[in-house]
Design an enzyme around this catalytic site. Structure first.
Site, PDB file in Angstrom:
ATOM      1  N   TYR A 136      -1.405  49.033  98.282  1.00 53.56           N
ATOM      2  CA  TYR A 136      -1.642  50.183  97.401  1.00 53.56           C
ATOM      3  C   TYR A 136      -3.075  50.226  96.861  1.00 53.56           C
ATOM      4  O   TYR A 136      -3.452  51.193  96.213  1.00 53.56           O
ATOM      5  CB  TYR A 136      -0.658  50.167  96.228  1.00 53.56           C
ATOM      6  CG  TYR A 136       0.711  50.710  96.577  1.00 53.56           C
ATOM      7  CD1 TYR A 136       1.540  50.043  97.471  1.00 53.56           C
ATOM      8  CD2 TYR A 136       1.179  51.885  96.002  1.00 53.56           C
ATOM      9  CE1 TYR A 136       2.794  50.537  97.792  1.00 53.56           C
ATOM     10  CE2 TYR A 136       2.437  52.385  96.316  1.00 53.56           C
ATOM     11  CZ  TYR A 136       3.236  51.714  97.208  1.00 53.56           C
ATOM     12  OH  TYR A 136       4.475  52.208  97.518  1.00 53.56           O
ATOM     13  N   LYS A 188       6.388  37.170 103.374  1.00 54.62           N
ATOM     14  CA  LYS A 188       6.387  37.132 104.842  1.00 54.62           C
ATOM     15  C   LYS A 188       5.407  36.041 105.262  1.00 54.62           C
ATOM     16  O   LYS A 188       4.374  36.302 105.891  1.00 54.62           O
ATOM     17  CB  LYS A 188       5.986  38.526 105.384  1.00 54.62           C
ATOM     18  CG  LYS A 188       6.212  38.706 106.867  1.00 54.62           C
ATOM     19  CD  LYS A 188       7.668  38.822 107.286  1.00 54.62           C
ATOM     20  CE  LYS A 188       7.797  38.881 108.793  1.00 54.62           C
ATOM     21  NZ  LYS A 188       9.206  38.854 109.248  1.00 54.62           N
ATOM     22  N   ASP A 222      12.193  40.808 105.411  1.00 53.69           N
ATOM     23  CA  ASP A 222      13.176  41.406 106.327  1.00 53.69           C
ATOM     24  C   ASP A 222      14.553  40.784 106.113  1.00 53.69           C
ATOM     25  O   ASP A 222      15.583  41.444 106.241  1.00 53.69           O
ATOM     26  CB  ASP A 222      12.729  41.279 107.790  1.00 53.69           C
ATOM     27  CG  ASP A 222      12.268  39.883 108.169  1.00 53.69           C
ATOM     28  OD1 ASP A 222      11.989  39.061 107.267  1.00 53.69           O
ATOM     29  OD2 ASP A 222      12.188  39.599 109.383  1.00 53.69           O
ATOM     30  N   ASP A 246       8.216  48.103  96.819  1.00 57.81           N
ATOM     31  CA  ASP A 246       8.538  49.527  96.937  1.00 57.81           C
ATOM     32  C   ASP A 246       9.743  49.707  97.859  1.00 57.81           C
ATOM     33  O   ASP A 246      10.693  50.430  97.536  1.00 57.81           O
ATOM     34  CB  ASP A 246       7.320  50.279  97.506  1.00 57.81           C
ATOM     35  CG  ASP A 246       7.603  51.754  97.670  1.00 57.81           C
ATOM     36  OD1 ASP A 246       8.163  52.348  96.725  1.00 57.81           O
ATOM     37  OD2 ASP A 246       7.282  52.313  98.737  1.00 57.81           O
ATOM     38  N   ASP A 250      14.251  50.491  96.865  1.00 56.36           N
ATOM     39  CA  ASP A 250      15.021  51.685  97.248  1.00 56.36           C
ATOM     40  C   ASP A 250      16.385  51.266  97.794  1.00 56.36           C
ATOM     41  O   ASP A 250      17.411  51.871  97.463  1.00 56.36           O
ATOM     42  CB  ASP A 250      14.267  52.532  98.287  1.00 56.36           C
ATOM     43  CG  ASP A 250      13.408  53.610  97.633  1.00 56.36           C
ATOM     44  OD1 ASP A 250      13.020  53.426  96.458  1.00 56.36           O
ATOM     45  OD2 ASP A 250      13.133  54.636  98.288  1.00 56.36           O
TER      46      ASP A 250
HETATM   47  C1  IPM Z   1       7.930  54.303  93.473  1.00 58.15           C
HETATM   48  C2  IPM Z   1       7.485  55.503  94.268  1.00 58.15           C
HETATM   49  C3  IPM Z   1       5.965  55.546  94.308  1.00 58.15           C
HETATM   50  C4  IPM Z   1       5.480  54.290  94.990  1.00 58.15           C
HETATM   51  C5  IPM Z   1       5.383  56.806  94.970  1.00 58.15           C
HETATM   52  C6  IPM Z   1       5.939  58.075  94.366  1.00 58.15           C
HETATM   53  C7  IPM Z   1       3.874  56.808  94.953  1.00 58.15           C
HETATM   54  O1  IPM Z   1       8.016  55.473  95.548  1.00 58.15           O
HETATM   55  O2  IPM Z   1       7.672  54.276  92.258  1.00 58.15           O
HETATM   56  O3  IPM Z   1       8.530  53.396  94.037  1.00 58.15           O
HETATM   57  O4  IPM Z   1       5.326  54.255  96.230  1.00 58.15           O
HETATM   58  O5  IPM Z   1       5.242  53.328  94.301  1.00 58.15           O
HETATM   59 MN    MN Z   2       9.260  53.794  95.946  1.00 57.91          MN
END
Ligand code: IPM
Ligand code: MN
Length: 361
Positions: A136, A188, A222, A246, A250
């Site tokens: 990032y 990793k 992974d 990130d 999710d």
């Molecule tokens: C998160 C989101 C952000 C990220 C995006 C919206 C830039 O996915 O907060 O996880 O990638 O960090």
């Molecule tokens: Mn995210």
């Protein structure tokens, strides 16, 4: 105690869920006996479309002066993807040095998980994601752009200082009385041998020197997503870099019941902190009073915990559990109640908690 809180409702359903989060804050403050001042900021798509401005430098200084920032959502179908994310969310993370992204993953009783045979006792961990470096950091560049020989380089930046401060936060978190004293490094090491060599050494040196009581564990990234599905009960606190964090959070959000409930905090332990629901601005549900506000209310719960209002944070969590038990579903439009009714239910439970607690929830 008085807190100085910035509020950024943002886009789409952001303002609707922020309203419910603030309702809950009001109930928690009244019961716990603290006060707060709110300052609202209109950063988001509308302002960008009107003025071309995302998050100006002057706003950064102002935002940094608040104890906490409560964010709704950023994103609008009329704005090219990336502009608001980078111009507002990532800019705030970087400029305010919010170096920890904290993501609790907890399955509340009564919430559906896609994992067969797993329940609330199995899904209860916290991911500490490094929030200002790695892929990032936006270093790299193009060579021969637009030609058949084009090269794009995207570098992962890992500083010892950046990794170590995040690792220390994670060790401290694993030391909390409400955690179980286990910290897993997710990396990793077998392929990304520079970045993860640095992380590996920092992790073990900090652990040996300052946290001998914390059990250390390691998982490749992974493999960890495989374990999230198969054995989520193995995890207590996980620390990882920005990109891996990130991605794995999710998946983690899905096993705790989805984006209707998942919350996160962007924290500078020595400065300010910004709390946000994980779900986006959900434009198709905006203005209909049907979006689930529990993720925003959960991020308010994290904010209370961060501010040191531990009792209030526990009341809010209990109230969320209560609300979930009354809702048909966590999905927008299918909750069996409106956005504001969910907020009212949580706020009422927080306000009357002493009475309700006796009856259990
Ligand atoms: C998160 C989101 C952000 C990220 C995006 C919206 C830039 O996915 O907060 O996880 O990638 O960090
Ligand atoms: Mn995210």
């Amino acid at each position: 105690m008085n807190y100085d809180i910035a509020v950024m409702p943002g886009d789409g359903t952001g303002p609707e869920v922020v309203r419910e989060g603030l309702k809950v804050l009001q109930a928690a403050a009244a019961r716990a006996g603290f006060s707060y001042d709110l300052t609202e900021y209109d950063f988001g798509a509308d302002r960008y479309l009107r003025t071309g401005e995302t998050l100006p430098d002057s706003a950064i200084d102002e935002l940094g002066g608040h104890d906490c920032i409560f964010l709704g959502a950023i994103g609008h179908p009329d704005v090219k993807p990336g502009i608001l994310e980078q111009g507002i969310l990532l800019k705030a993370r970087f400029a305010l040095d919010l170096y920890v992204n904290l993501r609790p993953v907890k399955l509340f009783p009564g919430v559906d998980t896609p994992l067969k045979d797993k329940g609330p006792a199995d899904i209860d961990f916290v991911v500490v994601r490094e929030n200002t470096e790695g892929l990032y950091a936006s270093t790299g560049g193009f060579l021969k752009k637009g030609t058949p020989d084009e090269i794009a380089v995207q570098e992962s930046v890992n500083t010892r200082k950046g990794a170590e401060r995040c690792i220390r936060f994670a060790f401290d978190y694993a030391s909390r009385p409400d955690r179980h004293g286990k910290l897993t490094l997710c990396g990793k090491t077998n392929v990304l041998t520079y970045a993860w060599d640095l992380w590996w050494r920092a992790f073990n040196e900090v652990g040996d020197a300052d946290y001998p009581g914390i059990t250390r564990d390691y998982s490749h990234v992974d493999a960890i997503v495989m374990w999230f599905v198969k054995n989520p009960e193995w995890f207590d606190v996980i620390v990882t870099d920005n990109m891996f964090g990130d991605i794995i959070t999710d998946l983690a959000a899905m096993i705790q019941g989805g984006l209707g409930i998942a919350a996160g905090g962007n924290i500078n332990p020595e400065g300010t902190a910004m709390f946000e629901p994980m779900g986006g601005s959900a434009p198709k549900y905006a203005g209909q009073n049907v979006i689930n506000p529990l993720a925003a209310i959960s991020s308010m719960q994290m904010m209370l915990d961060h501010m040191g209002q531990k009792d209030a944070a526990r009341w809010v969590e209990a109230a969320i559990v209560h609300a979930v038990s009354k809702m048909d579903s966590l999905a927008a439009g299918k909750m069996g109640m409106s956005t504001s009714e969910v907020g009212d239910l949580v706020a009422r439970h927080v306000a009357e908690g002493a009475v309700v607690e006796e009856g259990g929830w």
